[in-house]
Design an enzyme around this catalytic site. Structure first.
Site, PDB file in Angstrom:
ATOM      1  N   THR A   1       0.835  -1.211   0.000  1.00 30.67           N
ATOM      2  CA  THR A   1       0.000   0.000   0.000  1.00 30.67           C
ATOM      3  C   THR A   1       0.869   1.260   0.000  1.00 30.67           C
ATOM      4  O   THR A   1       0.552   2.234  -0.690  1.00 30.67           O
ATOM      5  CB  THR A   1      -0.946  -0.016   1.223  1.00 30.67           C
ATOM      6  OG1 THR A   1      -1.796  -1.155   1.099  1.00 30.67           O
ATOM      7  CG2 THR A   1      -1.797   1.232   1.295  1.00 30.67           C
TER       8      THR A   1
ATOM      9  N   HIS B   1       1.991   1.741  -3.492  1.00 27.32           N
ATOM     10  CA  HIS B   1       0.899   2.303  -4.302  1.00 27.32           C
ATOM     11  C   HIS B   1       0.778   3.815  -4.053  1.00 27.32           C
ATOM     12  O   HIS B   1       0.626   4.601  -4.984  1.00 27.32           O
ATOM     13  CB  HIS B   1      -0.446   1.651  -3.960  1.00 27.32           C
ATOM     14  CG  HIS B   1      -0.577   0.223  -4.404  1.00 27.32           C
ATOM     15  ND1 HIS B   1      -0.384  -0.162  -5.709  1.00 27.32           N
ATOM     16  CD2 HIS B   1      -0.898  -0.900  -3.732  1.00 27.32           C
ATOM     17  CE1 HIS B   1      -0.575  -1.479  -5.791  1.00 27.32           C
ATOM     18  NE2 HIS B   1      -0.880  -1.949  -4.610  1.00 27.32           N
TER      19      HIS B   1
ATOM     20  N   HIS C   1       2.019   2.101   8.259  1.00 28.79           N
ATOM     21  CA  HIS C   1       0.878   1.621   9.056  1.00 28.79           C
ATOM     22  C   HIS C   1       1.141   0.258   9.689  1.00 28.79           C
ATOM     23  O   HIS C   1       0.268  -0.294  10.336  1.00 28.79           O
ATOM     24  CB  HIS C   1      -0.396   1.576   8.200  1.00 28.79           C
ATOM     25  CG  HIS C   1      -0.275   0.675   7.017  1.00 28.79           C
ATOM     26  ND1 HIS C   1       0.182   1.122   5.790  1.00 28.79           N
ATOM     27  CD2 HIS C   1      -0.503  -0.639   6.875  1.00 28.79           C
ATOM     28  CE1 HIS C   1       0.205   0.095   4.961  1.00 28.79           C
ATOM     29  NE2 HIS C   1      -0.198  -0.978   5.585  1.00 28.79           N
TER      30      HIS C   1
ATOM     31  N   CYS D   1     -15.839   3.958  11.790  1.00 29.70           N
ATOM     32  CA  CYS D   1     -16.734   4.912  12.461  1.00 29.70           C
ATOM     33  C   CYS D   1     -17.731   4.215  13.371  1.00 29.70           C
ATOM     34  O   CYS D   1     -18.191   4.784  14.355  1.00 29.70           O
ATOM     35  CB  CYS D   1     -17.441   5.797  11.436  1.00 29.70           C
ATOM     36  SG  CYS D   1     -18.830   5.001  10.585  1.00 29.70           S
TER      37      CYS D   1
ATOM     38  N   CYS E   1     -20.627  -0.603   8.662  1.00 26.33           N
ATOM     39  CA  CYS E   1     -20.219  -0.904  10.041  1.00 26.33           C
ATOM     40  C   CYS E   1     -21.344  -1.622  10.772  1.00 26.33           C
ATOM     41  O   CYS E   1     -21.123  -2.605  11.476  1.00 26.33           O
ATOM     42  CB  CYS E   1     -19.860   0.379  10.789  1.00 26.33           C
ATOM     43  SG  CYS E   1     -18.182   0.962  10.485  1.00 26.33           S
TER      44      CYS E   1
ATOM     45  N   SER F   1      -4.605 -10.505  -2.975  1.00 28.99           N
ATOM     46  CA  SER F   1      -3.788  -9.305  -3.153  1.00 28.99           C
ATOM     47  C   SER F   1      -4.625  -8.123  -3.624  1.00 28.99           C
ATOM     48  O   SER F   1      -5.773  -8.265  -4.015  1.00 28.99           O
ATOM     49  CB  SER F   1      -2.687  -9.603  -4.158  1.00 28.99           C
ATOM     50  OG  SER F   1      -3.287 -10.116  -5.321  1.00 28.99           O
TER      51      SER F   1
HETATM   52 ZN   LIG Z   1      -0.010  -3.063   5.043  1.00 26.32          ZN
HETATM   53 ZN   LIG Z   2     -18.314   3.017   9.348  1.00 28.33          ZN
END
Ligand SMILES: [Zn+2]
Ligand SMILES: [Zn+2]
Length: 345
Positions: free
Chosen positions: A42, A45, A64, A94, A100, A265
């Site tokens: 990532t 990217h 991260h 959230c 969610c 991936s």
């Molecule tokens: Zn990662």
């Molecule tokens: Zn959410």
């Protein structure tokens, strides 16, 4: 307090080391001294300005996949203490949007992430919500602890694939993710785990971390090799960890009767392959995707604390904050598997 800011894919240079200032901690926040932060696909990217899993607004500190030591805690923090070693789950949901509330937090409409949308691990310190800090045993190497994040994503993929004891698993691609998948497939009960990977160094490490057999897809017929290795016409579970259409084609080619294909991936947003429809019908294939790490981070940390996997062998290079650009280029090279950044050198 130094941090390496990403200035944008269009900028030259793309990174700059700057001093960071932090506001006083919020009551549920934790100040972490970052000890190790892995470079992820990532990040690559984002470096190239490609659309994908994350929207980035520079300047921001990327990174991260990180681990560190708790230095200070906000007043209401109860689950971690000063001195604890922690591995971060970067992804924040959230909890209120429809995905969610439907149990699909990975599709949260307001997904944010440490090291993507807010400052993360390529810095000496990071401010992290308490909810994102997972305690790691003190004897665990910080590089290994930083691998909790990719491992958590792999655990979600393994949940999706639902490997049953005695199955034959083919992993396509021997990068960090593929080599974690090899090990997780074995732990999950696969009787034979095969790795298809063109780079010799990665095949060798694949065998060292537990693959029963390796296949060179450029010089060997993958299905013929599977027959030779486990006596059947294709694998029961195929896990694709490359992100390119040719690898997905190989996954279909290598799939046996009733096989599950996990396309793990992150492909380009416009990538497509021709679907072999008759194979899907006749072999009764199941085709699955997998996105990030919903509710799997604690299990990844448990696996690390339990010394269940060979992780250190996957870490091939390390750089400091000043050399992040080089580190990202090394992550792109087939010479490396996982490249770490050590903010304190
Ligand atoms: Zn990662
Ligand atoms: Zn959410």
């Amino acid at each position: 307090m130094k941090g390496t800011y990403f200035l944008g894919a269009q900028k030259t240079p793309k990174f700059e080391v700057r001093d960071m200032e932090f506001a006083p901690l919020g009551e549920h926040e934790v100040l972490v001294k970052n000890m190790a932060c892995g470079i992820c696909g990532t990040d690559v990217h984002i470096y190239h300005g490609e659309a994908g899993s994350a929207d980035v607004t520079p300047p921001v500190v990327l990174g991260h996949e990180f681990s560190g030591i708790v230095i200070e805690t906000g007043e209401a923090v109860t689950t971690v203490s000063v001195g604890d070693h922690v591995a971060m789950d970067p992804n924040l949901y959230c909890g209120k949007c429809l995905p969610c509330r439907m149990g699909k937090k990975q599709n949260c409409e307001h997904l944010s992430a440490l090291g993507v949308t807010r400052d993360g691990g390529f810095a000496e310190y990071a401010v992290c919500p308490e909810s994102q800090c997972f305690v790691v045993n003190k004897e665990i190497d910080f590089d290994v602890a930083a691998m909790a994040e990719p491992l958590a994503c792999v655990v979600h993929g393994i949940d999706q694939a639902a490997i049953r004891p005695g199955q034959a698993v083919l992993v396509i691609g021997g990068g960090t993710i593929g080599l974690l998948m090899v090990q997780m497939a074995k732990i999950s009960g696969a009787s034979t785990v095969m790795l298809s990977e063109p780079v010799e160094m990665r095949r060798k490490i694949g065998l060292e971390v537990g693959a029963d057999a390796v296949i060179d897809p450029l010089n060997e017929d993958v299905r013929g090799k599977i027959r030779e290795i486990c006596g059947r016409d294709g694998a029961d579970v195929v896990i694709e960890c490359v992100g390119k259409p040719f690898a997905v084609e190989q996954a279909f080619y290598a799939a046996g009767f009733g096989a599950t294909l996990l396309l793990f991936s992150v492909p380009a947003t416009d990538a497509t392959v021709a679907l072999p429809l008759f194979d899907v019908y006749k072999k009764e294939l199941r085709i699955l995707g997998s996105m990030i790490n919903p509710d799997t981070h604690q299990r990844a940390v448990n696996l690390i604390n339990g010394h269940c996997l060979e992780i250190k062998k996957l870490i091939t290079h390390a750089y400091d904050l000043e050399h992040l650009d080089e580190a990202i280029h090394m992550q792109m090279s087939s010479e490396s598997i996982k490249v770490m950044v050590h903010p304190w050198g």
